[in-house]
Scaffold this active site. Sequence first.
Site, PDB file in Angstrom:
ATOM      1  N   ALA A 252       0.842  -1.204   0.000  1.00 51.31           N
ATOM      2  CA  ALA A 252       0.000   0.000   0.000  1.00 51.31           C
ATOM      3  C   ALA A 252       0.867   1.239   0.000  1.00 51.31           C
ATOM      4  O   ALA A 252       2.027   1.213   0.414  1.00 51.31           O
ATOM      5  CB  ALA A 252      -0.920   0.014   1.223  1.00 51.31           C
TER       6      ALA A 252
ATOM      7  N   THR B 226       1.217   4.380   1.997  1.00 50.87           N
ATOM      8  CA  THR B 226       0.734   4.677   3.350  1.00 50.87           C
ATOM      9  C   THR B 226       1.176   6.030   3.910  1.00 50.87           C
ATOM     10  O   THR B 226       0.897   6.329   5.069  1.00 50.87           O
ATOM     11  CB  THR B 226       1.188   3.573   4.331  1.00 50.87           C
TER      12      THR B 226
ATOM     13  N   ASP C 122      -8.860   2.264   8.877  1.00 50.50           N
ATOM     14  CA  ASP C 122      -9.917   3.049   9.511  1.00 50.50           C
ATOM     15  C   ASP C 122     -10.131   4.383   8.792  1.00 50.50           C
ATOM     16  O   ASP C 122     -11.160   5.038   8.981  1.00 50.50           O
ATOM     17  CB  ASP C 122      -9.553   3.326  10.972  1.00 50.50           C
TER      18      ASP C 122
ATOM     19  N   TYR D  69      -5.535   9.498   0.999  1.00 52.64           N
ATOM     20  CA  TYR D  69      -5.187   8.137   1.418  1.00 52.64           C
ATOM     21  C   TYR D  69      -6.449   7.324   1.690  1.00 52.64           C
ATOM     22  O   TYR D  69      -6.618   6.218   1.167  1.00 52.64           O
ATOM     23  CB  TYR D  69      -4.314   8.192   2.675  1.00 52.64           C
TER      24      TYR D  69
ATOM     25  N   TRP E  69      -3.828   2.057  13.365  1.00 56.66           N
ATOM     26  CA  TRP E  69      -2.714   2.368  14.263  1.00 56.66           C
ATOM     27  C   TRP E  69      -1.706   1.209  14.329  1.00 56.66           C
ATOM     28  O   TRP E  69      -1.310   0.762  15.410  1.00 56.66           O
ATOM     29  CB  TRP E  69      -3.238   2.712  15.656  1.00 56.66           C
TER      30      TRP E  69
END
Length: 296
Positions: A59, A61, A101, A124, A148
């Site tokens: 990904a 990130t 999330d 993102y 997280w």
Amino acid sequence: MKILLTGKDGQVGFALHEKLASIGEVIATNRNELNLENSDAIRIFIEKIKPDIIINAAAYTDVDKAETEIELARKVNAEAPKVLAEKASQLNIPIIHFSTDYVFDGLKNEPYVETDQANPQSVYGQTKWEGEESVRRYRKHIILRTSWLFSGRGQNFLKKILKIIQERSSLNIVNDQNGTPTSADALADTTYKIIKAILNNPNFKDFGTYHVALEGETNWYEYASFITDEAMRLGLKTTMTSQDIKPISSGQHLTAAKRPMNSRLNTTKIKNTFKINFSGWKEELAATLKLTLTNT
């Protein structure tokens, strides 16, 4: 059994790579071995190796940089998963994809469940949501959302705080964003159990979206304080203590990308479906920290 694992150098990919070896032949790639910015390269690679399952742990990130590197973030987070899912569909094999999330706006007062309305507030989050939607079109998919994420390698909040407390004398951290730190090892363990469940049951039907998070919740300020206290307890020489960390509001710490105020994820569905139990985040973090400091 041939397993294609992308993102082998990332937090999740690295944790998964070794575990998957007991299941079958793992063809693990990084960006040099499989360029996820190139859709044709992805198609050719998959047609060549013909895997039995695809695990996409790659990904883009960098949440803030994505606000200006929109095209790159979209290629890796949205377009690549779409191509991977299309090839999985053609080969009639399962695909496991990881998400975040950040697909939510963070305004809900309770932990998010899988069916809550997505409303990403950043590039993102938007590109990760687009990737989810592409993967979701194919029946044999597992999407694992987490938040997280931490581990002893790569770029993450744990590593960042460990560096800061050895260099600086004070630190301001926001205390109004809530979530649950989750270890890459816990996510890898969960993924492994799901893969085993899929492979052991020819009639497996529990495909879909699931949330993965450790037990408990905290905010970034408390999280940083815990890391500092635990690191000092383990003998790390620091230039500051947790008393030198000061809480501030999100309004006092402006970032390029908007962060969700609530990143808590409800994990009832995955616990019930796969009979999985999660440890507390403090327990997992302490274990990871001990291992990290021992190896440095």
